[in-house]
Design an enzyme around this catalytic site. Structure first.
Site, mmCIF file in Angstrom:
data_model
loop_
_atom_site.group_PDB
_atom_site.id
_atom_site.type_symbol
_atom_site.label_atom_id
_atom_site.label_comp_id
_atom_site.label_asym_id
_atom_site.label_seq_id
_atom_site.Cartn_x
_atom_site.Cartn_y
_atom_site.Cartn_z
ATOM 1 N N THR A 134 0.862 -1.411 0.089
ATOM 2 C CA THR A 134 0.142 0.016 0.117
ATOM 3 C C THR A 134 0.829 1.452 0.039
ATOM 4 O O THR A 134 1.931 1.413 0.631
ATOM 5 C CB THR A 134 -1.036 0.108 1.057
ATOM 6 O OG1 THR A 134 -1.448 1.202 1.357
ATOM 7 C CG2 THR A 134 -0.087 -0.312 2.483
ATOM 8 N N ASP A 135 0.381 2.429 -0.384
ATOM 9 C CA ASP A 135 0.881 3.710 -0.467
ATOM 10 C C ASP A 135 0.888 4.097 0.920
ATOM 11 O O ASP A 135 1.592 5.230 1.304
ATOM 12 C CB ASP A 135 0.394 4.671 -1.220
ATOM 13 C CG ASP A 135 -1.098 4.914 -0.933
ATOM 14 O OD1 ASP A 135 -1.761 4.242 -0.150
ATOM 15 O OD2 ASP A 135 -1.900 5.817 -1.727
ATOM 16 N N GLU A 136 0.005 3.542 1.890
ATOM 17 C CA GLU A 136 0.010 4.153 3.297
ATOM 18 C C GLU A 136 1.556 3.871 4.163
ATOM 19 O O GLU A 136 1.561 4.506 5.249
ATOM 20 C CB GLU A 136 -1.128 3.533 3.980
ATOM 21 C CG GLU A 136 -2.373 3.658 3.355
ATOM 22 C CD GLU A 136 -3.724 3.325 4.101
ATOM 23 O OE1 GLU A 136 -3.585 3.249 5.401
ATOM 24 O OE2 GLU A 136 -4.670 2.950 3.527
ATOM 25 N N TYR A 160 -1.926 -0.647 10.779
ATOM 26 C CA TYR A 160 -2.097 -1.356 9.597
ATOM 27 C C TYR A 160 -0.900 -1.109 8.788
ATOM 28 O O TYR A 160 -0.235 -1.846 8.216
ATOM 29 C CB TYR A 160 -3.344 -0.704 8.830
ATOM 30 C CG TYR A 160 -3.462 -1.113 7.701
ATOM 31 C CD1 TYR A 160 -3.571 -2.613 6.735
ATOM 32 C CD2 TYR A 160 -3.382 -0.183 6.363
ATOM 33 C CE1 TYR A 160 -3.316 -2.832 5.541
ATOM 34 C CE2 TYR A 160 -3.384 -0.438 5.139
ATOM 35 C CZ TYR A 160 -3.297 -1.731 4.618
ATOM 36 O OH TYR A 160 -3.215 -2.098 3.375
ATOM 37 N N LYS A 164 2.369 -3.370 7.146
ATOM 38 C CA LYS A 164 2.538 -3.598 5.807
ATOM 39 C C LYS A 164 4.057 -3.135 5.414
ATOM 40 O O LYS A 164 4.678 -3.730 4.563
ATOM 41 C CB LYS A 164 1.387 -2.764 4.827
ATOM 42 C CG LYS A 164 -0.026 -3.334 4.957
ATOM 43 C CD LYS A 164 -0.005 -4.629 4.288
ATOM 44 C CE LYS A 164 -0.005 -4.688 2.997
ATOM 45 N NZ LYS A 164 -0.401 -5.926 2.189
HETATM 46 P P1 NAD Z 1 -9.639 -7.641 1.829
HETATM 47 O O1 NAD Z 1 -9.459 -7.288 3.367
HETATM 48 O O2 NAD Z 1 -10.727 -7.317 1.187
HETATM 49 O O3 NAD Z 1 -9.231 -9.213 1.663
HETATM 50 C C1 NAD Z 1 -8.145 -9.710 2.211
HETATM 51 C C2 NAD Z 1 -8.176 -11.305 1.968
HETATM 52 O O4 NAD Z 1 -7.166 -11.898 2.717
HETATM 53 C C3 NAD Z 1 -9.702 -11.913 2.825
HETATM 54 O O5 NAD Z 1 -10.316 -12.733 1.847
HETATM 55 C C4 NAD Z 1 -9.160 -12.632 3.928
HETATM 56 O O6 NAD Z 1 -9.944 -13.715 4.053
HETATM 57 C C5 NAD Z 1 -7.849 -13.017 3.437
HETATM 58 N N1 NAD Z 1 -6.890 -13.394 4.658
HETATM 59 C C6 NAD Z 1 -6.631 -12.492 5.606
HETATM 60 N N2 NAD Z 1 -5.812 -13.233 6.541
HETATM 61 C C7 NAD Z 1 -5.531 -14.297 5.657
HETATM 62 C C8 NAD Z 1 -4.296 -15.311 6.132
HETATM 63 N N3 NAD Z 1 -3.751 -15.018 7.256
HETATM 64 N N4 NAD Z 1 -4.187 -16.380 5.318
HETATM 65 C C9 NAD Z 1 -4.994 -16.324 4.051
HETATM 66 N N5 NAD Z 1 -5.774 -15.220 3.934
HETATM 67 C C10 NAD Z 1 -6.073 -14.197 4.755
HETATM 68 O O7 NAD Z 1 -8.188 -6.684 1.187
HETATM 69 P P2 NAD Z 1 -7.985 -6.126 -0.106
HETATM 70 O O8 NAD Z 1 -8.608 -4.679 -0.198
HETATM 71 O O9 NAD Z 1 -8.276 -6.912 -1.407
HETATM 72 O O10 NAD Z 1 -6.453 -5.819 -0.093
HETATM 73 C C11 NAD Z 1 -5.777 -6.892 -0.948
HETATM 74 C C12 NAD Z 1 -4.140 -6.513 -0.411
HETATM 75 O O11 NAD Z 1 -4.083 -5.141 -1.008
HETATM 76 C C13 NAD Z 1 -3.840 -6.195 1.030
HETATM 77 O O12 NAD Z 1 -2.626 -6.766 1.260
HETATM 78 C C14 NAD Z 1 -3.716 -4.853 1.273
HETATM 79 O O13 NAD Z 1 -2.963 -4.284 2.243
HETATM 80 C C15 NAD Z 1 -3.403 -4.250 -0.128
HETATM 81 N N6 NAD Z 1 -4.122 -2.856 -0.469
HETATM 82 C C16 NAD Z 1 -5.357 -2.815 -0.564
HETATM 83 C C17 NAD Z 1 -5.775 -1.479 -0.710
HETATM 84 C C18 NAD Z 1 -7.419 -1.019 -0.884
HETATM 85 O O14 NAD Z 1 -7.731 0.080 -1.261
HETATM 86 N N7 NAD Z 1 -8.223 -2.037 -0.860
HETATM 87 C C19 NAD Z 1 -5.042 -0.343 -1.032
HETATM 88 C C20 NAD Z 1 -3.564 -0.661 -1.070
HETATM 89 C C21 NAD Z 1 -3.181 -1.887 -0.769
HETATM 90 P P1 TYD Z 2 -11.110 3.772 4.023
HETATM 91 O O1 TYD Z 2 -11.911 3.037 2.855
HETATM 92 O O2 TYD Z 2 -11.003 3.182 5.284
HETATM 93 O O3 TYD Z 2 -9.555 3.589 3.368
HETATM 94 P P2 TYD Z 2 -7.843 4.125 4.135
HETATM 95 O O4 TYD Z 2 -8.233 4.264 5.365
HETATM 96 O O5 TYD Z 2 -7.212 2.970 3.827
HETATM 97 O O6 TYD Z 2 -7.824 5.310 3.327
HETATM 98 O O7 TYD Z 2 -11.063 5.240 4.158
HETATM 99 C C1 TYD Z 2 -10.876 6.140 2.953
HETATM 100 C C2 TYD Z 2 -11.124 7.677 3.581
HETATM 101 O O8 TYD Z 2 -12.294 7.870 4.172
HETATM 102 C C3 TYD Z 2 -10.025 7.929 4.733
HETATM 103 O O9 TYD Z 2 -9.737 8.864 4.889
HETATM 104 C C4 TYD Z 2 -11.033 7.597 6.050
HETATM 105 C C5 TYD Z 2 -12.502 8.253 5.509
HETATM 106 N N1 TYD Z 2 -13.620 7.468 6.117
HETATM 107 C C6 TYD Z 2 -14.690 8.178 6.578
HETATM 108 O O10 TYD Z 2 -14.723 9.457 6.540
HETATM 109 N N2 TYD Z 2 -15.789 7.550 6.876
HETATM 110 C C7 TYD Z 2 -15.912 6.284 7.086
HETATM 111 O O11 TYD Z 2 -17.033 5.690 7.237
HETATM 112 C C8 TYD Z 2 -14.765 5.372 6.602
HETATM 113 C C9 TYD Z 2 -14.929 3.863 6.663
HETATM 114 C C10 TYD Z 2 -13.625 6.081 6.176
#
Ligand code: NAD
Ligand code: TYD
Length: 365
Positions: A134-136, A160, A164
């Protein structure tokens, strides 16, 4: 055709990747997922008769299981999506983030390294371990800072992002020390079909549609760089097939938006698609801010664009409309993921936040 191990392939991005990989015949997929609250087999329903997709419920930290999978399926590439991914949950209960994101990734790296070391040279040369991050990990930008590049120093601010970042460092070290052919991607906030409705965009779409309050943290001024999930998946494919081992690649949507703009845009589109007497912006409720809330993320993705020829296909205007339409057409999926545990989470996260200000009037928007 190659067989790839996708971890976390029942979650949001992992499942989108698996569906696209099968549709485009990139590879056969073994999908290892623990099925936490965020994993959902309903998402993979269309693959139930697909002999090129094998789902296995299990933990990335289970070394015996992962070793068995790699050997049994002669896996050529690993794409590690598995993680605990929600910042708010990491604030309330960080333990599982340490366990899966750091310790789990470490076990996965160890097994992958041992497997890779015993492959014949041509298979060794073809093997890849792609770690999705992630960019975080880069921390928070001010309004005037330039976007993150691959060389921006790590400064994670939440449990989180710290977990990561730790995993990214382990991946880096496995390349540097053992020459495991790793790739790391750091992407911005994803949105699109199948995202669990705890995250801002699906939560807003569903609450607005169902006439429930839309919680906005603080003043809604925080900025995220929104990336449509399919664009993310095609970027991962480019990195996996064209990327240089040991390198990291930033992936972003080039769509920076303050949260309030995201929320008001969703409300306006819903008012247009499903008109009602009261405009949905009246549902916006400012609530207590997230502790340590990062102000701004923004990605400079010139490296992947110039070196690997990737380009996002969606801008926020097209992507958000597609996403809203997808949720409205897939309410069965929504209902299937809103279990008792989901309702419990809503109570835990929003129960004592309260409304910090009155609902905004039109002029705030
Ligand atoms: P998500 O939470 O929707 O899905 C995560 C999946 O991992 C789930 O299906 C869960 O059951 C599985 N999981 C959790 N722990 C596990 C374990 N110990 N062994 C096997 N499976 C396990 O997450 P996502 O949004 O699809 O994100 C996927 C990846 O991308 C993550 O690594 C996250 O850090 C990264 N990422 C997500 C975003 C975003 O905006 N969603 C942005 C940047 C990076
Ligand atoms: P989120 O979707 O949780 O992603 P991340 O925290 O990884 O960026 O949140 C996106 C942005 O929205 C973040 O600035 C937090 C804000 N947010 C709200 O304002 N209300 C909400 O209920 C949630 C879940 C997030």
């Amino acid at each position: 055709m190659e067989t790839w191990l996708v971890t976390g392939g029942a979650g949001f991005i992992g499942a989108n990747f698996v569906l696209l990989a099968r549709q485009k015949q990139w590879a056969n997929i073994v999908n290892l997922d623990k099925l936490t609250y965020a994993g959902n087999l309903q998402t993979l329903q269309s693959l139930r008769h697909d002999r090129g997709h094998h789902f296995i419920q299990g933990d990335i930290g289970n070394r015996e299981l992962v070793k068995y999978i790699l050997e049994q399926f002669a896996v050529t590439k690993i794409i590690n999506f598995a993680a605990e991914s929600h910042v708010d949950r990491s604030i309330l209960a960080p333990d599982s983030f340490i366990q899966t994101n750091i310790v789990g990734t470490f076990h996965l790296l160890e097994v992958a390294k041992n497997y890779w070391q015993h492959l014949p040279p041509p298979a060794q040369a073809n093997f890849r371990f792609l770690h999705v991050s992630t960019d975080e990990v880069y921390g928070s930008l001010s309004l005037t800072d330039p976007p993150f590049t691959e060389t921006t120093p790590y400064a994670p601010n939440s449990p989180y992002s710290a977990s990561k970042a730790a995993a990214d460092h382990l991946v880096r070290s496995f390349h540097h020390t053992y020459q495991l052919p790793t790739l790391t991607t750091n992407c911005s906030n994803n949105y699109g079909p199948y995202q669990f409705p705890e995250k801002l965009i699906p939560l807003t779409i569903l609450n607005a549609y169902e006439n429930k309050p839309i919680p906005v943290y603080g003043k809604g001024e925080n900025i995220r760089d929104w990336l449509y999930v399919t664009d993310h998946c095609t970027a991962l494919y480019q990195v996996l097939t064209q990327g240089t081992p040991g390198e990291t690649y930033n992936i972003g949507g080039e769509s920076e938006k303050p949260n309030l703009e995201v929320v008001t845009t969703i409300c306006s589109i819903l008012d247009e698609i499903a008109p009602q007497a009261t405009p949905r912006q009246s549902l916006i409720t400012f609530v207590k801010d997230r502790p340590g809330h990062d102000l701004r993320y923004a990605i400079n993705c010139n490296k992947i664009k110039t070196q690997l020829g990737w380009q996002p296909q969606e801008n926020f205007t097209s992507g958000i409309r597609k996403t809203i339409e997808w949720y409205l057409h897939n309410l069965d999926w929504v209902n299937s993921v809103r279990s008792g545990a989901y309702r419990q989470w809503l109570q835990q996260n929003y129960g004592d936040r309260g409304a910090s200000e009155p609902r905004p009037t039109q002029k705030h928007l």
